[in-house]
Design a protein around this motif. Structure first.
Motif, PDB file in Angstrom:
ATOM      1  N   VAL A 619       0.854  -1.196   0.000  1.00 26.62           N
ATOM      2  CA  VAL A 619       0.000   0.000   0.000  1.00 26.62           C
ATOM      3  C   VAL A 619       0.887   1.243   0.000  1.00 26.62           C
ATOM      4  N   GLU A 620       0.673   2.110  -0.982  1.00 31.67           N
ATOM      5  CA  GLU A 620       1.477   3.334  -1.098  1.00 31.67           C
ATOM      6  C   GLU A 620       0.631   4.537  -0.698  1.00 31.67           C
ATOM      7  N   PRO A 621       1.262   5.596  -0.188  1.00 33.14           N
ATOM      8  CA  PRO A 621       0.477   6.805   0.073  1.00 33.14           C
ATOM      9  C   PRO A 621       0.031   7.437  -1.248  1.00 33.14           C
ATOM     10  N   ILE A 622      -1.022   8.228  -1.195  1.00 36.09           N
ATOM     11  CA  ILE A 622      -1.500   8.903  -2.403  1.00 36.09           C
ATOM     12  C   ILE A 622      -0.457   9.914  -2.862  1.00 36.09           C
ATOM     13  N   LEU A 623       0.046  10.679  -1.910  1.00 37.95           N
ATOM     14  CA  LEU A 623       1.032  11.720  -2.209  1.00 37.95           C
ATOM     15  C   LEU A 623       2.146  11.618  -1.161  1.00 37.95           C
ATOM     16  N   PRO A 624       3.269  10.991  -1.526  1.00 34.20           N
ATOM     17  CA  PRO A 624       4.310  10.804  -0.518  1.00 34.20           C
ATOM     18  C   PRO A 624       4.988  12.131  -0.172  1.00 34.20           C
ATOM     19  N   SER A 625       5.675  12.137   0.928  1.00 29.61           N
ATOM     20  CA  SER A 625       6.519  13.270   1.336  1.00 29.61           C
ATOM     21  C   SER A 625       5.766  14.571   1.548  1.00 29.61           C
ATOM     22  N   VAL A 626       4.519  14.512   1.976  1.00 29.83           N
ATOM     23  CA  VAL A 626       3.861  15.781   2.327  1.00 29.83           C
ATOM     24  C   VAL A 626       4.275  16.143   3.751  1.00 29.83           C
ATOM     25  N   PRO A 627       4.372  17.439   4.044  1.00 27.62           N
ATOM     26  CA  PRO A 627       4.769  17.824   5.406  1.00 27.62           C
ATOM     27  C   PRO A 627       3.753  17.334   6.443  1.00 27.62           C
ATOM     28  N   ALA A 628       4.227  17.057   7.645  1.00 29.85           N
ATOM     29  CA  ALA A 628       3.332  16.619   8.724  1.00 29.85           C
ATOM     30  C   ALA A 628       2.252  17.667   8.929  1.00 29.85           C
ATOM     31  N   GLY A 629       1.050  17.223   9.207  1.00 33.76           N
ATOM     32  CA  GLY A 629      -0.050  18.162   9.461  1.00 33.76           C
ATOM     33  C   GLY A 629      -0.745  18.637   8.192  1.00 33.76           C
ATOM     34  N   VAL A 630      -0.243  18.196   7.024  1.00 37.42           N
ATOM     35  CA  VAL A 630      -0.957  18.499   5.777  1.00 37.42           C
ATOM     36  C   VAL A 630      -1.761  17.255   5.418  1.00 37.42           C
ATOM     37  N   LEU A 643      -7.719  16.015  -5.793  1.00 34.96           N
ATOM     38  CA  LEU A 643      -6.984  16.032  -4.521  1.00 34.96           C
ATOM     39  C   LEU A 643      -7.444  17.227  -3.714  1.00 34.96           C
ATOM     40  N   ILE A 644      -7.691  16.989  -2.419  1.00 40.73           N
ATOM     41  CA  ILE A 644      -7.967  18.101  -1.513  1.00 40.73           C
ATOM     42  C   ILE A 644      -6.837  18.106  -0.490  1.00 40.73           C
ATOM     43  N   LEU A 645      -6.078  19.177  -0.465  1.00 46.55           N
ATOM     44  CA  LEU A 645      -4.947  19.284   0.473  1.00 46.55           C
ATOM     45  C   LEU A 645      -5.307  20.337   1.511  1.00 46.55           C
ATOM     46  N   ILE A 646      -5.140  19.992   2.785  1.00 44.71           N
ATOM     47  CA  ILE A 646      -5.491  20.931   3.852  1.00 44.71           C
ATOM     48  C   ILE A 646      -4.296  21.053   4.793  1.00 44.71           C
ATOM     49  N   ASN A 647      -3.876  22.277   4.994  1.00 40.46           N
ATOM     50  CA  ASN A 647      -2.766  22.508   5.918  1.00 40.46           C
ATOM     51  C   ASN A 647      -3.340  22.799   7.313  1.00 40.46           C
ATOM     52  N   HIS A 648      -3.283  21.809   8.188  1.00 44.57           N
ATOM     53  CA  HIS A 648      -3.839  21.997   9.535  1.00 44.57           C
ATOM     54  C   HIS A 648      -2.829  22.662  10.471  1.00 44.57           C
ATOM     55  N   ASN A 649      -1.667  23.002   9.936  1.00 44.38           N
ATOM     56  CA  ASN A 649      -0.622  23.620  10.776  1.00 44.38           C
ATOM     57  C   ASN A 649      -0.877  25.114  10.959  1.00 44.38           C
ATOM     58  N   THR A 650      -0.115  25.679  11.892  1.00 37.79           N
ATOM     59  CA  THR A 650      -0.266  27.119  12.138  1.00 37.79           C
ATOM     60  C   THR A 650       0.728  27.925  11.293  1.00 37.79           C
ATOM     61  N   ASP A 651       1.551  27.242  10.474  1.00 35.31           N
ATOM     62  CA  ASP A 651       2.457  27.984   9.588  1.00 35.31           C
ATOM     63  C   ASP A 651       2.337  27.467   8.149  1.00 35.31           C
ATOM     64  N   GLU A 652       2.884  28.259   7.229  1.00 33.00           N
ATOM     65  CA  GLU A 652       2.754  27.923   5.799  1.00 33.00           C
ATOM     66  C   GLU A 652       3.516  26.644   5.452  1.00 33.00           C
ATOM     67  N   GLN A 653       3.006  25.889   4.492  1.00 34.55           N
ATOM     68  CA  GLN A 653       3.662  24.654   4.055  1.00 34.55           C
ATOM     69  C   GLN A 653       3.724  24.615   2.527  1.00 34.55           C
ATOM     70  N   ILE A 679       2.345  23.751  -4.466  1.00 34.09           N
ATOM     71  CA  ILE A 679       1.316  24.488  -3.736  1.00 34.09           C
ATOM     72  C   ILE A 679       1.937  25.079  -2.479  1.00 34.09           C
ATOM     73  N   ASP A 680       1.625  26.335  -2.200  1.00 34.48           N
ATOM     74  CA  ASP A 680       1.991  26.919  -0.911  1.00 34.48           C
ATOM     75  C   ASP A 680       0.704  27.169  -0.141  1.00 34.48           C
ATOM     76  N   LEU A 681       0.602  26.514   1.001  1.00 31.99           N
ATOM     77  CA  LEU A 681      -0.637  26.641   1.772  1.00 31.99           C
ATOM     78  C   LEU A 681      -0.377  27.398   3.062  1.00 31.99           C
ATOM     79  N   PRO A 682      -1.079  28.496   3.295  1.00 29.71           N
ATOM     80  CA  PRO A 682      -0.943  29.172   4.582  1.00 29.71           C
ATOM     81  C   PRO A 682      -1.586  28.335   5.694  1.00 29.71           C
ATOM     82  N   ALA A 683      -1.491  28.788   6.934  1.00 26.31           N
ATOM     83  CA  ALA A 683      -2.141  28.078   8.039  1.00 26.31           C
ATOM     84  C   ALA A 683      -3.612  27.870   7.715  1.00 26.31           C
ATOM     85  N   TYR A 684      -4.106  26.676   7.896  1.00 25.34           N
ATOM     86  CA  TYR A 684      -5.497  26.269   7.607  1.00 25.34           C
ATOM     87  C   TYR A 684      -5.876  26.478   6.137  1.00 25.34           C
TER      88      TYR A 684
END
Ligand code: GLA
Length: 693
Positions: A619-630, A643-653, A679-684
C-alpha cells in the motif's frame, strides 16, 4: 528525479484504477449544485417578514440548502389532527426563490405538549422508572405504540403535502436518535424479541449461562430491562434490541413517507459519530444515505480524529454522505465553549468534502430568540446581521460552487480498512477491566498511523466484503462467531493482510467466553494464542521488529504453537509474568498474513507496525513526502481524480505535486483555470486540485 518518477507512476496507477471501484454519489439532483452548503433554519421562530432578508443573506453566502421542520411539531399540528403546512409551503417557496432547496425534518424529536399531556404513555421512562416531562426534547418513547402512531401520522401528512415538492430534496427522520425507553412497552417488546430469538426460556438460560448467580429464568417476563450491572449476555441483547427498535422506529416513518414521496427525495437521519447507543449499521439498513452532525469531539479540533468520524459515517452506507450539522465556530454544550480558530471552519468544511461529504450544513443559521441554545454559534445573530464567521462560510460557499462540477460523481476509495464492531465495543465497555481501555480510543490508535501513512482509510462493519482491501485491521474484535472467523481466514488465504488488536476474539455472540483462549476460532490459524491478559497502570517495555517502546493500559502474554509463526515484539522486564514473553506475533498463511498485536502500543510503535504492514501489503500513500499536518484526501470517479490538500498547521507549508494539476478554487491565485506544479498553503489553507488527463 527518482522521487518524481515514482510518485508519478503511483499517481497514474491510482488514477487509472478508479474506474474499477466506482462508487456513486449519494444524492444527485440535476437541478441542484453537486456540492451543497447549508444551514439549519427555523422559520417558525420568526415573523414571516424576517424570512426574505434571512434567505437573501443565505443566498449571498452561497447557501444552497436549508434543513427545516425538525422541531416544529407544535407549529405543524397545533392541536390533534389540525395540520398547518401553509407556513411551511410559503417558507419553502421563498427559499426556492433564493435558489435554496430544502431537507424536511420530521418533528418527532420534540412532541407537542397537547400530545404528551393527553397520552402520557408516549413519554419516555428512564432506567429508574422516572417518566420524562415536557419542556426539553427527546422526551418521547421510541417503543410506545401510541407514539409510533402519532409519528407515522405526522410523517405521512407531511409526505402527502411535500412528497412531490420539487424544492424538497430529502427527509431527515427525527433528530439524533439517542435515548431508549425502559417503560412498559419497551419491556414487553424486549421480552417478545428475546422469545423470538431464543424460542424457549431453556435455550436462553443455556446460551446466557444463567446458572451463574442463580440467574435462571422461568419465563421471559422475569427478565429485567437494564443497561448496567447485569449478565453480559443480557446487556448485549438489550443493545441489539435497542438497535432493532430504532430501526423499526425509522421504518415506521419511512413506510409512511415513501409511498407519497418522489424517489429522488432521500430519507436519512442525523447521527453522532462514535455514539454507541445502537448499532448504526442496523439502523442504516433502512435509510437511503448516511448523515451526521460534526461537532469536534474535544475542546480543540483534532483533524485526524475528526476525519475518522467522517470515514466511519461514510462506512454506514459505503458511499458519500451528508454533514447535516456542523459548528459555526463554537457550540454551547461544553464546559468551556472555546471557538475554532479563524480559518478552521473552512478547513473543517473541506475536510468533510475530502472524506466524502456532499453537503456541509451549519447549525444554525440564526440565534433563536429564546430557548436552551441562546449561546450557540450561528452565522447571523438574533438581530439578523452577520457574525464574524459569516465571511469565512461565504468564502467556503464560493469555493464549493467553483469546485463542485469537477467533484461531482467522485468519492474516496481506500485499500485499507478498519473494522468498527458495535457488539465488540459494547462487550468491552460492559467489562473494561482496565478503566482506560476505551474502545474508541483504541480504534483511533490504529486509525491514526493508517490514515497518515496510507492517506485513505475505510471504516467498515465486519459484514462488509473484505476482498477489495489489501489490509484489514480489527483493533478489538472482542466478539466473534464461527462464520466471521471463517471469512477472516478466507480473506488471509486469498492474500489479505489481517491485523488483530488486543482483546480480539475472546467472546462468542452471546458475550460468553470462547471455549478456546484468544483469538478463539482463529488461534490455530494464527499458530499462537493469548495465555493471559493483564490490565496495566504502568508502562511495560517491549522491543523487536518495530524498535523499542512501551505498552500501556493492556498487555497480553502470547505464546506460539506453530514453527512458522514469528514473534515480532517481545516484552522486557516488568511484572514478572510478561518478562521476555511474545507481545506481537504473525504468520504467513496462504497468500496473506495474520498478525496479532497483544498490547496497547505507544504511538511510535504503532507507526512502525503500520509501516511494516503497509509495506508488506504494497500500500502506497497517495502523495508521498507531504509535510506533517498536511492532510491529503483524494476523490475519484468518472475518470476524474481530485486532490484536496489541507494545511492543519499554524504555519505555511510547501507541497510539491507529482505532475501539474488544475487549481480548482484558485488557492494559488490562478483563478481556477491554470495548472500548478506545487502548492503553498498558509495556516489552515486548502487547495482543491484536479488531475489532468
Ligand atoms: C445537536 C442537535 C441540534 C443542536 C446542536 C447544538 O446536534 O441536533 O439541534 O442542538 O446539537 O450543537
Amino acid at each position: 528525479m527518482r522521487f518524481r518518477s515514482t510518485v508519478a507512476t503511483v499517481f497514474t496507477a491510482l488514477f487509472l484504477c478508479t474506474a474499477c471501484h466506482l462508487r456513486a454519489q449519494a444524492t444527485q439532483y440535476p437541478d441542484q449544485p453537486p456540492l451543497l452548503l447549508g444551514a439549519a433554519w427555523y422559520p417558525e421562530q420568526w415573523p414571516e417578514s424576517q424570512w426574505d432578508p434571512d434567505l437573501a443573506r443565505m443566498e449571498a453566502a452561497h447557501i444552497d440548502v436549508v434543513r427545516v421542520g425538525e422541531f416544529a411539531w407544535s407549529t405543524m399540528e397545533p392541536s390533534e389532527g389540525d395540520y398547518q403546512f401553509g407556513w411551511l409551503d410559503r417558507a419553502i417557496a421563498l427559499a426556492a426563490k433564493h435558489h435554496i432547496c430544502v431537507v424536511l425534518g420530521t418533528p418527532t424529536a420534540a412532541p407537542p405538549a397537547w400530545l404528551t399531556t393527553k397520552y402520557p404513555e408516549t413519554l419516555r421512562v428512564d432506567e429508574d422508572g422516572r417518566r420524562a416531562e415536557h419542556g426539553n426534547r427527546q422526551q418521547f418513547s421510541f417503543s410506545d405504540p401510541k407514539y409510533r402512531q402519532f409519528a407515522r401520522e405526522i410523517a405521512e401528512q407531511m409526505a402527502i403535502h411535500f412528497g412531490h415538492n420539487p424544492d424538497v430534496v430529502g427527509w431527515q427522520l427525527d433528530n439524533e436518535y439517542a435515548e431508549p425507553d425502559f417503560g412498559l412497552s419497551a419491556q414487553q417488546q424486549f421480552h417478545a424479541w428475546l422469545q423470538k430469538k431464543y424460542g424457549t426460556i431453556a435455550n436462553l438460560n443455556q446460551k446466557w449461562a444463567t446458572a451463574y448467580w442463580s440467574q435462571t429464568y422461568d419465563n421471559f417476563e422475569e427478565i429485567p430491562v437494564r443497561q448496567d450491572h447485569e449478565n453480559p449476555a443480557l446487556l448485549l441483547d438489550w443493545k441489539r434490541f435497542v438497535s432493532d427498535t430504532w430501526k423499526s422506529y425509522s421504518s415506521n416513518q419511512i413506510s409512511a413517507i415513501r409511498p407519497h414521496a418522489d424517489p429522488r427525495q432521500f430519507i436519512t437521519t442525523n447521527t453522532m459519530g462514535w455514539f454507541d447507543g445502537f448499532d448504526e449499521y442496523t439502523v442504516h439498513s433502512v435509510l437511503d444515505i448516511a448523515a451526521w452532525d460534526d461537532y469536534i469531539s474535544a475542546d480543540h479540533y483534532n483533524y485526524i480524529d475528526n476525519g475518522a468520524r467522517h470515514d466511519l459515517t461514510r462506512g454506514f452506507k459505503m458511499k458519500n454522505f451528508w454533514v447535516m450539522e456542523t459548528e459555526p465556530a463554537f457550540v454551547n454544550w461544553r464546559p468551556t465553549n472555546t471557538p475554532l480558530l479563524k480559518g478552521q471552519v473552512r478547513d473543517m468544511a473541506w475536510q468533510a468534502v475530502g472524506h466524502g461529504a456532499e453537503t456541509v450544513e451549519y447549525w444554525q443559521w440564526r440565534s433563536a430568540p429564546n430557548g436552551q441554545e441562546e449561546y450557540h454559534g450561528v452565522l447571523v445573530g438574533a438581530d439578523g446581521t452577520p457574525v464574524p464567521v459569516y465571511d469565512e462560510v461565504r468564502q467556503t460557499g464560493e469555493e464549493f460552487a467553483k469546485a463542485g462540477p469537477a467533484i461531482a460523481g467522485t468519492s474516496p476509495h481506500s485499500e485499507v480498512a478498519l473494522v468498527n464492531d458495535y457488539d465488540s465495543r459494547w462487550a468491552i465497555d460492559f467489562q473494561r477491566h482496565s478503566a482506560a481501555f476505551d474502545p474508541v480510543l483504541e480504534m483511533l490508535a490504529f486509525y491514526r498511523p493508517l490514515r497518515i501513512q496510507s492517506q485513505a482509510v475505510d471504516v467498515i462493519s465486519i459484514h462488509t466484503p473484505l476482498d477489495k482491501y489489501k489490509v484489514v485491521e480489527l483493533p478489538a474484535l472482542n466478539v466473534i462467531s464461527q462464520p466471521i472467523a471463517d471469512r477472516l481466514m478466507e480473506y488471509v488465504h486469498n492474500g489479505g493482510h489481517l491485523v488483530l488488536g488486543p482483546r480480539s476474539a475472546m467472546k462468542n455472540e452471546f458475550n460468553g467466553l470462547e471455549p478456546e483462549r484468544q483469538p478463539g476460532p482463529l488461534a490455530d490459524f494464527l499458530g499462537g494464542r493469548v495465555d493471559q491478559f493483564y490490565a496495566l497502570d504502568y508502562d511495560v517495555p517491549l522491543s523487536g521488529d518495530f524498535g523499542s517502546g512501551t505498552a500501556s493500559i493492556w498487555a497480553e502474554q502470547l505464546s506460539v504453537h506453530s514453527p512458522d509463526t514469528k514473534v515480532l515484539m517481545t516484552y522486557g522486564k516488568s511484572n514478572g509474568w510478561l518478562d521476555d514473553q511474545p507481545a506481537v506475533i504473525s504468520r504467513h498463511v496462504g497468500k496473506g498474513t495474520i498478525t496479532y498485536v497483544g498490547a496497547w502500543l505507544d504511538p511510535k510503535l504503532m507507526d512502525s507496525l503500520t509501516k511494516q504492514v503497509l509495506q508488506e501489503a504494497g500500500v502506497e500513500p497517495i502523495l508521498p513526502s507531504v509535510p506533517a499536518g498536511v492532510e491529503v484526501c483524494r476523490r475519484t470517479g468518472h475518470d476524474k481524480s481530485i486532490l484536496i490538500l489541507i494545511n492543519h498547521n499554524t504555519d505555511e507549508q510547501h507541497i510539491q505535486l507529482p505532475s501539474p494539476m488544475r487549481d480548482l478554487i484558485g488557492s494559488q491565485g490562478s483563478g481556477g483555470s491554470t495548472a500548478v506544479g506545487s502548492i503553498d498553503l498558509p495556516a489552515y489553507g486548502v487547495a482543491v486540485l484536479e488531475a489532468q488527463p
